[in-house]
Design a protein around this motif. Sequence first.
Motif: not given
Length: 755
Positions: A530-545
Amino acid sequence: MNVDTVARAAQTPDEPMPHVELGMKDDEYQRVKEILGRRPTSSELAIYSVMWSEHCSYKSSKVHLRQFGTKAPKSDALLVGMGENAGVVDIGDGWAATFKIESHNHPSYVEPHQGAATGVGGIVRDIMSMGARPVAVMDSLRFGAIDAPDTRRVLPGVVEGISSYGNCLGLPNIGGEVAFDDCYIGNPLVNALCVGLLRKDQIKLATAPGPGNKVVLFGALTGPDGIGGASVLASATFEEESHAKRPSVQVGDPFMEKLLIECCLELFAADVVVGIQDLGAAGVSCATTELAAKGTGGMDVRLDLVPLRDPTLRPEEILMSESQERMMAVVTPEDIPAFMAICEKWDIPATVIGEVTDTGRLVMTWHGETIVDIPPGTAADEGPVYERPYHEPAGQAALNSDDPAALDRPSGPEELRATLLKVLGSPNIASKEWVTGQYDRYVRGNTVLAQPADAGVLRVGEAMPGATETNRGIALATDGNGRYARLDPYAGAQLALSESYRNVAVTGARPLAVTNCLNFGSPEDPEVMWQFAEAVRGLADACKALGVPVTGGNVSFYNQTGTVAINPTPVVGVLGVLDDVRRRVPSGFTGEGHRVILLGETADEFGGSAWAQVAHGHLGGLPPQVRLDAERALAGVLAEASARGLLTGSHDVSDGGLAVALAEACLARGVGCAVTLPGEDPFVDMFSESTARALVTVSAETYDAFAALCATSEVACTTLGTTTGDAMLTIDGLAPIPVEELRETYEATLPAIFG
C-alpha cells in the motif's frame, strides 16, 4: 566438466531442479517448463531465476510503475525515456544529458566498502552504455541511529567505498544526502546517481540488430565474485544471517573501469558499435537476453569463450556472475578489427563470444554442447507480473491522529535560541563534511556548485574535448524524507520531488526531468505494498503537475530486517538546465548589505518535522501540505531572476525550517544577518517546514525589479532584513548567535561519533 544439456533435459523431464534455492516460486518454475516444453537445463534455470528476480524483472512493481508512462507530461526535452539503461534529455546547443539513480542497499550492509563501491561502478556503466561520458556522481545515503554499533560499522565503509571508487574514476561527487533513523538499522540505503553528457545525435541503445553481427564481451575477466549478487541479495527478505552472503557481493576495480570509460568513448567516436549493454545485475544472463530481445530476436553464444578469472567456473556460475567492469557490444564483422585495436590500445580484454541471428532463439553452447535454447524475450520482458494485495497499515489512522500540535513548544527568546542550536546540531541537519570531505568535488574542473550547496551544478562547455563550447550548465539534486512518507506515502513522494525540484530551482536552473529510487520493505506485505502503490501514484501525479517526466529509475524491495520494514523512502533526483552557467545563483549569503527575502508562505506544519524528532522523538500527524502550483511558480521566479542577474544568493527552506536556512546561509561564507520574523508566532516562523519556500538575497539596486517579478508571478515576497558584516545571526527578539558558535554546533556532530 559434466554439464546439463538441452538434449539431456528433454530426456530427464522429472529430474528435480533447485529452483527454490535460486529464489523461484513453484508456479514460476512451472511456467518456465511450459515456455520451453520441457524442464530447463541448469544454465537456463540460472538465466530465468536471475532475470525473473524482483530486482531484474520488477514483477511486483510493474503494474504501478506504468503510471509514470500513462501520466507522463509532454516534454520536448525527453529524448530517451523509461526502458533503456538511463534516460536522456535535450539540454540545448546540441547537447544531451543522461542520468539515473539505483540502489545497492543489501550488498552495502553485507560488505560496506565493496557494496557501495560497486554501486557507483554499476551506475556509471549504465551512463556509459548510453554513449555518454560520465561527468559526475551523487549519493543518497541512510543509516540507523548515528551512535548505533551497526551504523559505526557500516557508514565508514560505505563512505570509503564511494570515495575510493569515484575518486579513482576521476568523477566529482557533487551532492546527495546523508540521513539517520532507527528504521535503517540493519538495512542501510545506498542509492547512487550518475550523470553523463553526450551530443544529442550520438545516443547508443541496448539492442542487437543485424543477423551476422558479432557479440563482443569486453572489460574485466569473469570470476566467482558476485554470483547472483544484486539479483539475489535485493530480491529476498534480509536477515541477520545475510552476513553469510558475503561472497555474493561484487568486487570492484575502479582503475579497470576508468580504462573502460575511455575505451568506450573512443569506440563510440570511431562509430564501431551497433548496440551496447553493460553487465550489471544478472551479468551475462541479462546482457544477452536483453540485447537479443531488443534486436532481431536471436543470438548464438559460445559460453566457453567467456574469458575467466577462475577456470573452474561452471556455465551456470558464468551466467550468474556479477563480476564488475564488463560490457557487451554488438559490432559488424567489418568493424571487428578496429574495435579490437581500440580495446588493445586501452589494455581492455575483448573476445567475440557470439553472433546475432534472426531465429528468435538465444542459443548457448559449451564446448559444442547446447546448454541454452530459449526465446530471449521470455526471460528479458515476459517474466511474471504480480498484482500484490495491499491495504492501509493497521496503525495508520492512529499515527496520523497523533498531532504534533499537542507537543510542548519552546517559548521565549532563550528557549528558541537553544532549540535552534539543538536542531542545527542534530544528526540529520548537522554538517556532513565528515562524509563529503572524503569525496573529490572538483576533479575535471567543471564543478560550479557542490555540497553543501542545495544542488550540484556542472559546466557543460568543456565536458568533451573538441566539442563546440557552450555556457550551458546542468543542476542536479536528490531528496527524500522517509518520515514524511511514513505519515503519508502519497504526499511523501510528492514532497521528495518538491524538495529536489526546489533545490535545483534555487540555483537558477529550470527543472527538466526526474529519476527515482523507490526503497521499500517486502512487497509480499500488503501494508508495504500500500505504501508503495500510494508513493508511485503520488509521484506520477506530481510529475504531471510539475511538467517533469520520469526518465527511469530503480525499485528496491525487501528493505527490512526480519518482519520490520524501513520507512517507505522514495528518493527523487531532478535534473535541470541553466542556459548560462555564469548566471547560477550562489548558495547562502555572499556579502553584507543585501536584502534578505523569504519567498512563499508559512503555516503551522510540524508533522514529520526535524523539530518534532529532535525535541520529542516524535513521529505523527500529517506531513506539510504539498503545494505543487506554488513550487512551479517559485521555480519560475528563481529561473527568471537568475537569468536577469537579480539574485546575490539563495537557499531552499526545508528540514528545520527558516531558522536552519538562515543559519546555513550564514555558515556558507561567514556572513551574518539581522532579520525580523514576519509572523505572530516566532516558533512557527522559525521551525515550520511548510513547502514551496526559499530564502534569497538581492542587492538594493535590484530589489524593486525582483519584487515586481514576484508580484507578477503571485509568489509571496517578504523582506526579513539585511545581511551584515558582524558575523552574527541576529533574529529580532533573540540574543544574537555568533556565526562561529553556529559553526561549532553544526560541524561537531559527525566527528564526535566517527572520529
